[in-house]
Write a protein that holds these residues in place. Structure first.
Motif, PDB file in Angstrom:
ATOM      1  N   TYR A   1      20.026   9.453 -15.751  1.00 31.06           N
ATOM      2  CA  TYR A   1      19.338   9.437 -14.679  1.00 31.06           C
ATOM      3  C   TYR A   1      17.884   9.678 -15.224  1.00 31.06           C
ATOM      4  O   TYR A   1      17.804  10.908 -15.943  1.00 31.06           O
ATOM      5  CB  TYR A   1      19.566  10.204 -13.342  1.00 31.06           C
TER       6      TYR A   1
ATOM      7  N   PHE B   1      13.517  10.459 -12.939  1.00 32.80           N
ATOM      8  CA  PHE B   1      12.940  10.192 -11.700  1.00 32.80           C
ATOM      9  C   PHE B   1      11.297  10.749 -11.984  1.00 32.80           C
ATOM     10  O   PHE B   1      11.151  11.574 -12.992  1.00 32.80           O
ATOM     11  CB  PHE B   1      13.703  10.991 -10.749  1.00 32.80           C
TER      12      PHE B   1
ATOM     13  N   SER C   1      13.024   9.005  -2.015  1.00 26.24           N
ATOM     14  CA  SER C   1      13.649   8.338  -2.889  1.00 26.24           C
ATOM     15  C   SER C   1      15.104   8.294  -2.944  1.00 26.24           C
ATOM     16  O   SER C   1      15.747   9.385  -2.508  1.00 26.24           O
ATOM     17  CB  SER C   1      13.170   8.172  -4.380  1.00 26.24           C
ATOM     18  N   TYR C   2      15.844   7.476  -3.490  1.00 26.62           N
ATOM     19  CA  TYR C   2      17.330   7.573  -3.704  1.00 26.62           C
ATOM     20  C   TYR C   2      17.606   6.961  -4.951  1.00 26.62           C
ATOM     21  O   TYR C   2      16.906   5.921  -5.605  1.00 26.62           O
ATOM     22  CB  TYR C   2      18.346   7.147  -2.751  1.00 26.62           C
ATOM     23  N   PHE C   3      18.895   6.857  -5.570  1.00 19.96           N
ATOM     24  CA  PHE C   3      19.373   6.292  -6.873  1.00 19.96           C
ATOM     25  C   PHE C   3      20.248   5.109  -6.401  1.00 19.96           C
ATOM     26  O   PHE C   3      21.491   5.392  -5.799  1.00 19.96           O
ATOM     27  CB  PHE C   3      20.003   7.178  -7.794  1.00 19.96           C
TER      28      PHE C   3
ATOM     29  N   GLY D   1      21.769   3.669 -10.476  1.00 16.95           N
ATOM     30  CA  GLY D   1      21.353   4.310 -11.547  1.00 16.95           C
ATOM     31  C   GLY D   1      19.679   4.172 -11.697  1.00 16.95           C
ATOM     32  O   GLY D   1      19.130   4.946 -12.435  1.00 16.95           O
ATOM     33  N   VAL D   2      18.997   3.597 -10.573  1.00 16.11           N
ATOM     34  CA  VAL D   2      17.729   3.540 -10.810  1.00 16.11           C
ATOM     35  C   VAL D   2      17.064   4.123  -9.652  1.00 16.11           C
ATOM     36  O   VAL D   2      17.445   3.904  -8.487  1.00 16.11           O
ATOM     37  CB  VAL D   2      17.181   2.134 -10.893  1.00 16.11           C
ATOM     38  N   GLN D   3      15.929   4.861  -9.601  1.00 18.79           N
ATOM     39  CA  GLN D   3      15.498   5.617  -8.577  1.00 18.79           C
ATOM     40  C   GLN D   3      14.605   4.598  -7.844  1.00 18.79           C
ATOM     41  O   GLN D   3      13.960   3.673  -8.367  1.00 18.79           O
ATOM     42  CB  GLN D   3      14.387   6.525  -9.008  1.00 18.79           C
ATOM     43  N   THR D   4      14.891   4.386  -6.606  1.00 18.40           N
ATOM     44  CA  THR D   4      14.281   3.497  -5.579  1.00 18.40           C
ATOM     45  C   THR D   4      13.849   4.021  -4.463  1.00 18.40           C
ATOM     46  O   THR D   4      14.159   5.091  -3.727  1.00 18.40           O
ATOM     47  CB  THR D   4      15.677   2.644  -4.914  1.00 18.40           C
TER      48      THR D   4
ATOM     49  N   SER E   1      18.281  12.961  -5.006  1.00 20.80           N
ATOM     50  CA  SER E   1      19.670  13.380  -5.230  1.00 20.80           C
ATOM     51  C   SER E   1      20.424  13.407  -3.778  1.00 20.80           C
ATOM     52  O   SER E   1      21.577  13.536  -3.720  1.00 20.80           O
ATOM     53  CB  SER E   1      19.852  14.476  -6.271  1.00 20.80           C
TER      54      SER E   1
ATOM     55  N   TYR F   1      24.914   7.726  -1.364  1.00 23.71           N
ATOM     56  CA  TYR F   1      23.976   7.833  -2.689  1.00 23.71           C
ATOM     57  C   TYR F   1      23.592   9.195  -2.953  1.00 23.71           C
ATOM     58  O   TYR F   1      22.702   9.334  -3.790  1.00 23.71           O
ATOM     59  CB  TYR F   1      22.661   7.103  -2.027  1.00 23.71           C
TER      60      TYR F   1
END
Length: 228
Positions: free
Chosen positions: A90, A92, A135-137, A140-143, A187, A197
């Motif tokens: 990960y 960020f 944000s959240y993952f 596997g991608v930060q959104t 996280s 998530y």
């Protein structure tokens, strides 16, 4: 009565002039993050941090101060020593705008009216509030969620400062911020997205560290000394 008035005014002038010893300047340095993503090194600046700072020197041993600091926090699991984080992969980034206020205590007298070169280590602590994007993952991608939050924190800094050219003071400082948020790194999105998530240690809050230099300019009246 006239002499008594002069004495009282002079005493008040001394007090007032001491209270007018101000400092205003800039902070320039780096930042690093300590949380559930990336390395957990305490002092490892990897991005630029900058801001402004103001101090009111209440006495030669302590000052009230307030600062405004901006940085882009970023971390990457590849930089970690934990094999599980390296495998997870990960990364960020998140912008931080922090307002901090508190008390700075010097180990030695730092009397700006003394007319001699001065140097002293110091400690600083108080309270901070920082704005960060939510944000959240996902896969596997930060959104990012197009929203932001404010989190309180406790700044804890150690540094050293010295009088510089004319009315300037140069300082070196390392300051950790313990925050009451666990989602600067995405996280623990909580109710906004859902616990599915979340990852990492939910019992540990996020930290970030500022390391750098301060350069401030002093201004204010010199004390009045009464003479016969």
């Amino acid at each position: 009565m006239r002499h008594l008035t002069i004495i009282v005014l002079c005493i008040l002038s001394v007090h007032f002039s001491y209270s007018q010893i101000n400092e205003i300047g800039v902070f320039l340095g780096g930042s690093n993050f300590i949380g559930d993503v990336g390395a957990t090194n305490y002092i490892s600046p990897n991005n630029l941090a900058f801001g402004g700072i103001y101090k009111w020197n209440r006495s030669p041993r302590h000052s009230y101060r307030i600062s405004l600091t901006y940085t882009e926090l970023e971390a990457n699991d590849i930089d970690s020593d934990d094999p599980r984080r390296i495998q997870r992969g990960y990364e960020f980034t998140n912008s931080i705008l922090e307002i901090s206020a508190g008390l700075e205590f010097t180990f030695l007298d730092f009397d700006l009216h003394s007319g001699v070169n001065l140097a002293t280590p110091y400690l600083y602590s108080g309270i901070s509030i920082a704005k960060h994007d939510d944000s959240y993952f996902f896969n596997g991608v930060q959104t990012f969620t197009n929203s932001s939050s404010w989190t309180f924190g406790i700044p804890m800094a150690i540094g050293a400062k010295t009088t510089f050219i004319d009315n300037f003071i140069l300082g070196v400082e390392v300051g950790a911020r313990y925050t009451f948020s666990d989602n600067i790194d995405g996280s623990f999105p909580g109710n906004q997205i859902g616990e599915q998530y979340s990852f990492g240690n939910i019992n540990n809050k996020d930290w970030y560290v500022f390391s750098g230099i301060t350069l401030t300019y002093t201004f204010g009246q010199n004390p009045c000394y009464c003479v016969n």
